[in-house]
Design an enzyme around this catalytic site. Sequence first.
Site, short mmCIF file in Angstrom:
data_model
loop_
_atom_site.label_atom_id
_atom_site.label_comp_id
_atom_site.label_asym_id
_atom_site.label_seq_id
_atom_site.Cartn_x
_atom_site.Cartn_y
_atom_site.Cartn_z
CB SER A 1 -28.98 -0.49 6.16
OG SER A 1 -29.00 -1.67 5.38
CG ASN B 1 -19.85 -4.96 9.76
OD1 ASN B 1 -20.16 -5.59 8.74
ND2 ASN B 1 -19.99 -3.64 9.84
CB ILE C 1 -22.12 -8.86 7.40
CG1 ILE C 1 -22.06 -8.20 8.79
CG2 ILE C 1 -23.28 -9.86 7.34
CD1 ILE C 1 -21.79 -9.11 9.93
N GLY C 2 -20.51 -9.05 4.67
CA GLY C 2 -20.55 -9.38 3.25
C GLY C 2 -21.96 -9.52 2.72
CB CYS D 1 -21.90 -2.80 -3.17
SG CYS D 1 -23.17 -2.77 -1.93
CB ILE E 1 -20.64 8.00 6.95
CG1 ILE E 1 -20.34 7.69 8.41
CG2 ILE E 1 -20.43 9.46 6.66
CD1 ILE E 1 -18.91 7.97 8.87
CG ASN E 2 -21.96 1.87 4.48
OD1 ASN E 2 -21.67 1.11 5.39
ND2 ASN E 2 -22.76 1.56 3.49
C1 LIG Z 1 -22.99 -5.47 11.51
C2 LIG Z 1 -23.25 -4.34 10.55
C3 LIG Z 1 -23.90 -4.62 9.34
C4 LIG Z 1 -24.16 -3.59 8.43
N1 LIG Z 1 -24.81 -3.87 7.28
C5 LIG Z 1 -25.11 -2.87 6.41
C6 LIG Z 1 -25.87 -3.10 5.24
O1 LIG Z 1 -26.30 -4.22 4.98
N2 LIG Z 1 -26.14 -2.06 4.43
C7 LIG Z 1 -25.71 -0.78 4.69
O2 LIG Z 1 -26.00 0.13 3.92
N3 LIG Z 1 -25.00 -0.52 5.82
C8 LIG Z 1 -24.69 -1.53 6.67
N4 LIG Z 1 -23.99 -1.25 7.83
C9 LIG Z 1 -23.59 0.14 8.11
C10 LIG Z 1 -24.60 0.81 9.03
O3 LIG Z 1 -25.86 0.90 8.45
C11 LIG Z 1 -24.12 2.22 9.44
O4 LIG Z 1 -23.98 2.99 8.26
C12 LIG Z 1 -22.80 2.21 10.16
O5 LIG Z 1 -22.69 1.09 10.99
C13 LIG Z 1 -22.59 3.47 11.02
O6 LIG Z 1 -23.56 3.57 12.03
P1 LIG Z 1 -23.35 3.06 13.55
O7 LIG Z 1 -22.02 3.58 14.01
O8 LIG Z 1 -24.52 3.58 14.30
O9 LIG Z 1 -23.33 1.56 13.49
C14 LIG Z 1 -23.74 -2.28 8.73
C15 LIG Z 1 -23.10 -2.01 9.95
C16 LIG Z 1 -22.86 -3.02 10.85
C17 LIG Z 1 -22.16 -2.69 12.13
#
Ligand SMILES: Cc1cc2nc3c(=O)[nH]c(=O)nc-3n(C[C@H](O)[C@H](O)[C@H](O)COP(=O)(O)O)c2cc1C
Lengths: 315, 315, 278, 278
Positions: free
Chosen positions: A23, A71, A73-74, A132, A195-196
């Site tokens: 996401s 990141n 982004i908010g 959140c 994980i987030n």
């Molecule tokens: C730029 C960015 C925006 C993200 N926005 C969301 C989001 O809107 N909702 C959410 O549940 N996680 C968000 N995440 C978290 C990712 O979905 C993911 O959980 C996290 O980045 C770990 O995976 P990765 O290491 O493959 O990026 C965001 C991550 C990044 C880097």
Amino acid sequence: MTTIDFSTTIGNAWFPAPTFTASGCASSGRELAQFFPLREMGGVVTKSVMSRVRPGRPTPRMAETPSGMLNSIGLQGPGIDAFLAQDIPYLVEQKARVIVSIAGETVEEYSTLARKLRSVSGISAVEVNISCPNVENRGLVFACDPDASRRVIDGVRRTLGGELPIIAKLSPDVTDLVSIARGVVDAGADGLALINTVLGMVINVNTMRPQLGGKTGGLSGPAIRPIAVRAVYQVHAALPKTPILGMGGIANGKDALEMILAGASGVSIGTASFGNPTAIMSIQSELKQMLIDRGFKSLKDAIGYAHRVEEVTNE
Amino acid sequence: MTTIDFSTTIGNAWFPAPTFTASGCASSGRELAQFFPLREMGGVVTKSVMSRVRPGRPTPRMAETPSGMLNSIGLQGPGIDAFLAQDIPYLVEQKARVIVSIAGETVEEYSTLARKLRSVSGISAVEVNISCPNVENRGLVFACDPDASRRVIDGVRRTLGGELPIIAKLSPDVTDLVSIARGVVDAGADGLALINTVLGMVINVNTMRPQLGGKTGGLSGPAIRPIAVRAVYQVHAALPKTPILGMGGIANGKDALEMILAGASGVSIGTASFGNPTAIMSIQSELKQMLIDRGFKSLKDAIGYAHRVEEVTNE
Amino acid sequence: MSPINKNAKQVLAPIASNKRVGTYHQIIVNIGDLAQKCKPGNFVAIKVGGENSALVLRRAFAISRVSTSSATGGTMELIVAPGGQGSTWLCDRIEGDLIDIVVPLGTAFGVPTEPVPVLLVGGGYGSAPLFGLAEILNARGSRVDMILGASTSSNIYAPMEGKRAVNTMRIYTEDGSAGQTGRVTDNLYEQIKDLKAAVVYSCGPMSMLSAITTITKALDVVHQCSVEESMACGIGICMTCVLPVQGEDGSVSMLRSCIDGPVMDGSSVSWNQVGKAL
Amino acid sequence: MSPINKNAKQVLAPIASNKRVGTYHQIIVNIGDLAQKCKPGNFVAIKVGGENSALVLRRAFAISRVSTSSATGGTMELIVAPGGQGSTWLCDRIEGDLIDIVVPLGTAFGVPTEPVPVLLVGGGYGSAPLFGLAEILNARGSRVDMILGASTSSNIYAPMEGKRAVNTMRIYTEDGSAGQTGRVTDNLYEQIKDLKAAVVYSCGPMSMLSAITTITKALDVVHQCSVEESMACGIGICMTCVLPVQGEDGSVSMLRSCIDGPVMDGSSVSWNQVGKAL
Ligand SMILES: Cc1cc2nc3c(=O)[nH]c(=O)nc-3n(C[C@H](O)[C@H](O)[C@H](O)COP(=O)(O)O)c2cc1C
Ligand SMILES: Cc1cc2nc3c(=O)[nH]c(=O)nc-3n(C[C@H](O)[C@H](O)[C@H](O)COP(=O)(O)OP(=O)(O)OC[C@H]3O[C@@H](n4cnc5c(N)ncnc54)[C@H](O)[C@@H]3O)c2cc1C
Ligand SMILES: Cc1cc2nc3c(=O)[nH]c(=O)nc-3n(C[C@H](O)[C@H](O)[C@H](O)COP(=O)(O)OP(=O)(O)OC[C@H]3O[C@@H](n4cnc5c(N)ncnc54)[C@H](O)[C@@H]3O)c2cc1C
Ligand SMILES: Cc1cc2nc3c(=O)[nH]c(=O)nc-3n(C[C@H](O)[C@H](O)[C@H](O)COP(=O)(O)O)c2cc1C
Ligand code: FES
Ligand code: FES
């Protein structure tokens, strides 16, 4: 050529492959569609959407860190109505399987969002991003509060009825992840997303202030992979029947396999797509090959395989 | 040549430089002394010592991860008596400033260890590593339990009296680090050490089992630096008067400066010494130069500088 | 198929040459037929650091010029300032090294349908994309004047061959080491008026673009500027690179500078809200 | 000064040559006067991955041989199997590249004071340090016999020049592609007896060292083996590389294989407790 059953299920949702966008890391899907057909991966997890339009946080919104990035982004986004009107039809037209991610500032907002999804066709599952801030409780993140987490999922479950699978997305920034996971599963989550991002900060040594406009940001990428694997392993050990969408730093097939062996039923790929727009496609084919090489007949046999009990050997 | 007051203080302990080894990353000190004189750095933080001899965890005890590593040593050590007999005299002879790190399995064990330190000369401070499993409470790590954390520090404080400064070393694996920090400061800690390693895991995709003998391990190195900087920043914001020993992935002068700006009064260097035995020496000289370049007259002026209030500018 | 980045491809491309020019490196990359798809203003996203690298994000670089001659088989030219880790790595590549690129990305400078006088303003390596643009504008019959600025002379990028398409070139340095002492915006108001420029094209630091917009707005002249925000992905999927932009209805929203930019209408950017919460 | 690693220095050393030998790379590094301090059995810790690398730990390599001739100015030879990220990076280095090394580290093989018959047993690249050792033993008048084993012929490292110091060399491969089919331990008992070997020196996989110990114990022959545990630091500060070793008093403790090893007395290692909790 050897074949393998590469499909996976989360609740009653079936996906032909266990590979998903993360996401917030694929925007509306259109942008990635330039690089590969969206229907070729397991599914698209859309950017967490809220009730209303959100401008998000001030820039700079990112900082590169060793083997990772922050990141902030908010949750910039168009709001649920515009999202359902513009993005879902496109994804459906592309024959992509869709998991919609929702985010709210109150327990009520999550339920409202869920209500809007009930009648929408073409959605395979709902990911409830509870990482959140809860405006009703001093901005404490829902996923850091066992009770608030449960109430969010409970509200969404009641609103959705039994049809759409619910995937609760948890934050690793907690003392006891397993108890949060147990709570949301008890409240009706069919699956978990782990994980987030991990809360982090970079200070710019030239301005001598926090680098990000929002000061802190979420750490993602390979740097956090060991934390993500541990989270998936711990939660799978405690809740072996609950499907997990594993994510955090997956950048190649080996990383995806590690997550599956730890207990994930599928993997989401976020940051890796920033460095490599076709990352999901290569991860998918590498993972498939590695499973075949190890003699697995189906992906499902590999899920949680690292937990198997040591055979007693008498040397 | 421009000079600068590079000294720092933690409680009533004074150090000529703000650079320390990280506990468990310099063994007894003898091993590093081959590469530079120990007295040239701020101080040696010794490996956490327990009451009795500990064999530690089974091997493999380490796994390299992207920009980091996992370790699972399990506090192998000779026990406090052998440590005081063999290691302290050597360090004192080398004119190193010494911070002794202690670890226990019960609140009582920490007090017992503190008692043994009371009469030892040549010790500048005691670091109380509370990131250890509490055998009296289902192995829940002390640092993850606000109440147990407080009781450990309270016990050590009472035993030590007011002389030796106490530095409580906290784990980042908690929902609310600030409240843990506040608790141990209320209980008598003069300073805080942030952060211990982050719990992680690597699964070996060949054996398809956890790579480490102890299954999980502690993640350290540059990968966790953004988490450490955030932890130091948050805690310094809440407790601006409490000196912090900042650590987690510091590998060069820039990283050390980042930590100082976030609010650390000193920095500990762990994993970087594994990759580079003279890391502490180069970090020390780089940090000094960067402070001079930025016009600081003393290290103390830079501590927490990233928190300064934005001047109101009218453009 | 979606219109976003519709020509973008991810390819492994060989470096044709790498030459130092002042403080910059002029790097020419063989990109074959993709060169035909690159327009002035487009950028390329490059994977940096090599294998085992701790750098996980691509770096964006403006395409300075492309050549589609059959002799070279299609090349693009980049002007890179070795600064941090990624750009230093790129400047260390040598002829024959393969680099992983995604190209062409982002919006391009709009070229007027009629040959009108235009003024091109560049700061530092921001002059790079202006030379490719100048050639096209010149070929279409526009009178092209150029103003370049930098902190010091070695940071001025103004190659001999680039000047051919340009009528006049004025240089400003803050330390006075080349051209006039001062900034590109010092006499910009008068220059736009004197040249009767119908369009100002610019590329450089955000503060420069903002200052130019104030002047072009006062003169009611079109200002197309190429912005530079920190970009994590370069392809529109991360939302890190946003800028506050005013829509037709007056409302300000955060647009991605990687797909709605880098070339934007300067007058629509809400410069005083850059870096602030909306 | 402490006796631990008393000769170790951290230096930037140029690669003198890099040659493929079977599946291995023979890498020669200029280390100047440090070559005089290296004894057979010592190892070197090498920083891998270059700048911006995500690899934070050094890699350990046995020193195969050193040359202290004035012509070369002091070199050490390594035999590297390109496997994972770090070793592959090292094997990709070319002549003239500088590598960051810490050398010499660890214990060395003990050389008997009297010229007694000795048997050297190597598995895979484990033969590397045995050739340097063979030269010294041979020069001191010992009769040196060698047994090498590997899964397949290309994994046998047995250079021509290395054989000069060796009386006989027997080769075993598991697939029978070279020498006899089987393992080095298959007839080891008989061979030790036949050769009247007073000391067995070995280097190779842990399971091989363990099996050799069983045989040498039964024959009451000294067994000096070079062990290989995962090492994070190589200099004794991290406690990751430990092995269960029995002391004089019979108690087993975890010793660091980087400073109390890699050469250890095989009979003192508690092989069945390796990888288990004490
Ligand atoms: C730029 C960015 C925006 C993200 N926005 C969301 C989001 O809107 N909702 C959410 O549940 N996680 C968000 N995440 C978290 C990712 O979905 C993911 O959980 C996290 O980045 C770990 O995976 P990765 O290491 O493959 O990026 C965001 C991550 C990044 C880097
Ligand atoms: C559209 C666009 C066009 C660009 N064109 C050029 C060009 O023609 N020539 C050139 O030399 N550089 C150009 N840049 C800047 C370039 O992308 C790199 O950011 C810069 O080279 C510094 O990267 P680094 O790896 O050396 O620095 P590092 O300090 O290692 O970078 C760390 C992170 O910060 C980001 N960052 C650092 N500085 C900048 C910056 N000034 N702008 C945006 N992000 C930054 C990096 O992209 C990276 O993600 C452009 C940037 C953008 C967005
Ligand atoms: C005392 C000693 C001597 C050695 N001598 C040689 C030699 O002469 N030639 C040679 O090719 N290799 C030798 N090795 C193994 C070498 O250190 C590397 O571990 C091996 O090359 C694999 O590293 P990698 O970076 O390619 O693999 P990666 O998979 O990238 O390594 C990841 C991590 O695991 C560790 N690791 C992986 N395999 C091993 C292993 N077999 N033993 C110990 N740690 C391992 C690495 O050191 C690294 O920290 C020796 C190891 C030790 C401890
Ligand atoms: C091998 C190893 C052993 C450690 N042992 C201890 C210990 O005994 N006590 C302790 O408080 N922290 C211990 N730590 C944690 C470090 O002191 C430090 O908090 C952590 O590694 C983060 O710093 P770094 O990234 O610079 O290594 C250990 C870390 C490592 C890598
Ligand atoms: S850089 Fe990712 S959306 Fe623009
Ligand atoms: S490798 Fe660190 S103590 Fe041996």
